[in-house]
Motif scaffolding. Structure first.
Motif, PDB file in Angstrom:
ATOM      1  N   ARG A  48       0.838  -1.208   0.000  1.00 32.34           N
ATOM      2  CA  ARG A  48       0.000   0.000   0.000  1.00 32.34           C
ATOM      3  C   ARG A  48       0.865   1.247   0.000  1.00 32.34           C
ATOM      4  O   ARG A  48       0.612   2.202  -0.745  1.00 32.34           O
ATOM      5  CB  ARG A  48      -0.930  -0.005   1.220  1.00 32.34           C
ATOM      6  CG  ARG A  48      -2.087  -0.973   1.130  1.00 32.34           C
ATOM      7  CD  ARG A  48      -3.137  -0.694   2.198  1.00 32.34           C
ATOM      8  NE  ARG A  48      -2.588  -0.798   3.550  1.00 32.34           N
ATOM      9  CZ  ARG A  48      -2.533  -1.933   4.263  1.00 32.34           C
ATOM     10  NH1 ARG A  48      -2.985  -3.062   3.744  1.00 32.34           N
ATOM     11  NH2 ARG A  48      -2.050  -1.926   5.491  1.00 32.34           N
ATOM     12  N   GLU A  49       1.900   1.248   0.818  1.00 27.82           N
ATOM     13  CA  GLU A  49       2.766   2.410   0.952  1.00 27.82           C
ATOM     14  C   GLU A  49       3.514   2.710  -0.350  1.00 27.82           C
ATOM     15  O   GLU A  49       3.748   3.874  -0.687  1.00 27.82           O
ATOM     16  CB  GLU A  49       3.775   2.174   2.071  1.00 27.82           C
ATOM     17  CG  GLU A  49       4.716   3.344   2.320  1.00 27.82           C
ATOM     18  CD  GLU A  49       5.706   3.056   3.431  1.00 27.82           C
ATOM     19  OE1 GLU A  49       6.714   3.771   3.532  1.00 27.82           O
ATOM     20  OE2 GLU A  49       5.468   2.099   4.204  1.00 27.82           O
ATOM     21  N   HIS A  50       3.866   1.665  -1.095  1.00 28.22           N
ATOM     22  CA  HIS A  50       4.657   1.841  -2.307  1.00 28.22           C
ATOM     23  C   HIS A  50       3.831   1.732  -3.589  1.00 28.22           C
ATOM     24  O   HIS A  50       4.399   1.729  -4.684  1.00 28.22           O
ATOM     25  CB  HIS A  50       5.800   0.821  -2.335  1.00 28.22           C
ATOM     26  CG  HIS A  50       6.840   1.077  -1.294  1.00 28.22           C
ATOM     27  ND1 HIS A  50       6.709   0.648   0.023  1.00 28.22           N
ATOM     28  CD2 HIS A  50       8.013   1.748  -1.344  1.00 28.22           C
ATOM     29  CE1 HIS A  50       7.767   1.029   0.715  1.00 28.22           C
ATOM     30  NE2 HIS A  50       8.577   1.695  -0.082  1.00 28.22           N
ATOM     31  N   GLY A  51       2.522   1.656  -3.470  1.00 28.85           N
ATOM     32  CA  GLY A  51       1.654   1.636  -4.640  1.00 28.85           C
ATOM     33  C   GLY A  51       1.789   0.383  -5.492  1.00 28.85           C
ATOM     34  O   GLY A  51       1.586   0.423  -6.713  1.00 28.85           O
ATOM     35  N   TYR A  52       2.124  -0.740  -4.860  1.00 26.92           N
ATOM     36  CA  TYR A  52       2.267  -2.001  -5.592  1.00 26.92           C
ATOM     37  C   TYR A  52       0.889  -2.626  -5.769  1.00 26.92           C
ATOM     38  O   TYR A  52       0.199  -2.912  -4.786  1.00 26.92           O
ATOM     39  CB  TYR A  52       3.189  -2.951  -4.834  1.00 26.92           C
ATOM     40  CG  TYR A  52       3.553  -4.204  -5.592  1.00 26.92           C
ATOM     41  CD1 TYR A  52       4.644  -4.221  -6.456  1.00 26.92           C
ATOM     42  CD2 TYR A  52       2.802  -5.371  -5.452  1.00 26.92           C
ATOM     43  CE1 TYR A  52       4.981  -5.367  -7.156  1.00 26.92           C
ATOM     44  CE2 TYR A  52       3.131  -6.513  -6.144  1.00 26.92           C
ATOM     45  CZ  TYR A  52       4.222  -6.504  -7.001  1.00 26.92           C
ATOM     46  OH  TYR A  52       4.555  -7.648  -7.699  1.00 26.92           O
ATOM     47  N   ARG A  53       0.497  -2.854  -7.001  1.00 29.22           N
ATOM     48  CA  ARG A  53      -0.846  -3.381  -7.283  1.00 29.22           C
ATOM     49  C   ARG A  53      -0.836  -4.913  -7.169  1.00 29.22           C
ATOM     50  O   ARG A  53      -0.547  -5.626  -8.122  1.00 29.22           O
ATOM     51  CB  ARG A  53      -1.317  -2.946  -8.662  1.00 29.22           C
ATOM     52  CG  ARG A  53      -2.762  -3.282  -8.949  1.00 29.22           C
ATOM     53  CD  ARG A  53      -3.219  -2.661 -10.265  1.00 29.22           C
ATOM     54  NE  ARG A  53      -4.550  -3.084 -10.623  1.00 29.22           N
ATOM     55  CZ  ARG A  53      -5.672  -2.575 -10.145  1.00 29.22           C
ATOM     56  NH1 ARG A  53      -5.604  -1.587  -9.270  1.00 29.22           N
ATOM     57  NH2 ARG A  53      -6.849  -3.018 -10.530  1.00 29.22           N
ATOM     58  N   GLY A  54      -1.106  -5.368  -5.981  1.00 31.41           N
ATOM     59  CA  GLY A  54      -1.055  -6.790  -5.697  1.00 31.41           C
ATOM     60  C   GLY A  54      -0.331  -7.009  -4.383  1.00 31.41           C
ATOM     61  O   GLY A  54      -0.475  -6.222  -3.449  1.00 31.41           O
ATOM     62  N   TYR A  55       0.484  -8.060  -4.336  1.00 29.14           N
ATOM     63  CA  TYR A  55       1.225  -8.365  -3.098  1.00 29.14           C
ATOM     64  C   TYR A  55       2.650  -8.762  -3.462  1.00 29.14           C
ATOM     65  O   TYR A  55       2.890  -9.498  -4.429  1.00 29.14           O
ATOM     66  CB  TYR A  55       0.567  -9.520  -2.347  1.00 29.14           C
ATOM     67  CG  TYR A  55       1.483 -10.120  -1.302  1.00 29.14           C
ATOM     68  CD1 TYR A  55       1.716  -9.472  -0.085  1.00 29.14           C
ATOM     69  CD2 TYR A  55       2.159 -11.321  -1.551  1.00 29.14           C
ATOM     70  CE1 TYR A  55       2.586 -10.003   0.853  1.00 29.14           C
ATOM     71  CE2 TYR A  55       3.030 -11.861  -0.617  1.00 29.14           C
ATOM     72  CZ  TYR A  55       3.235 -11.188   0.585  1.00 29.14           C
ATOM     73  OH  TYR A  55       4.095 -11.707   1.507  1.00 29.14           O
TER      74      TYR A  55
END
Length: 203
Positions: A48-55
């Motif tokens: 969430r903090e780094h804007g990663y779409r997924g995990y």
């Protein structure tokens, strides 16, 4: 006249898909990756903090081979291939390549990963667990691009080794490795399902 290819960038490609028990092993890896995506709250917070779409477990877990037997088995496969790759590159090493870290990537539709390198390692790579139709390829960048200045573009039918970017389309079980200085990226996932992979570094 003759052309002499110099300073060639060697990318290693293999597949675990033909090995005995691959289907069960790959399914267990996929389950382990999805389990981590649910239970790793620190990893989800990092995404969430780094804007990663997924995990990804990149920012949270550093002990996957000790944590789960599926990753311990994967490490055994990776160690063998990393040693073969280092030998093919004619590296003079004081010891065998050592797995520094590996991390899970569960990329949702529309997700990607911008161009980057892997500092503090000398071999990097990815093993692909689930690659649905339309999933992202691995985009590799010619490392000479910053120095090319006024070099013209190349024809659409130019050989792969002469293109500024090369896109490698993996399948489940595909293992790709490259030297860690090679810039690469994952374009947006155009599939309608998650793309699951496990990336790693050797130091």
């Amino acid at each position: 006249m003759s052309l002499r290819p110099l300073f060639v960038t060697q990318v290693y490609e293999a597949s675990l898909a033909g090995s005995p028990g691959f289907e069960g092993f790959n399914a267990a890896l996929a389950d382990a990756c999805r389990m981590l995506a649910v239970e790793d709250r620190a990893g989800r917070a990092w995404c969430r903090e780094h804007g990663y779409r997924g995990y990804t477990s990149y920012g949270s877990l550093t002990d996957l081979p000790q944590r789960l037997p599926e990753f311990a088995e994967l490490k055994r496969h990776l160690d063998r291939h990393a040693q073969a790759y280092a030998k093919a590159l004619n590296f003079e090493l004081a010891r065998k390549p050592r797995l520094d870290n590996l991390w899970v990537n569960v990329l949702k539709p529309g997700g990607g990963h911008t161009g980057h390198i892997h500092p503090h390692a000398f071999l990097s790579g990815t093993i692909y667990v689930e690659v649905p139709d339309g999933a992202s390829a691995l985009k590799l960048e010619d490392p000479r691009l910053p120095m090319m200045m006024a070099r013209p573009g190349v024809r659409a039918d130019a050989p792969e080794a002469e293109r500024p970017f090369v896109y490698l389309a993996p399948r489940a079980g595909t293992l790709l490795m490259w030297e860690s200085w090679l810039r690469h990226e994952v374009p947006a996932n155009a599939a309608k399902a998650e793309r699951i992979s496990i990336s790693f570094n050797y130091a």
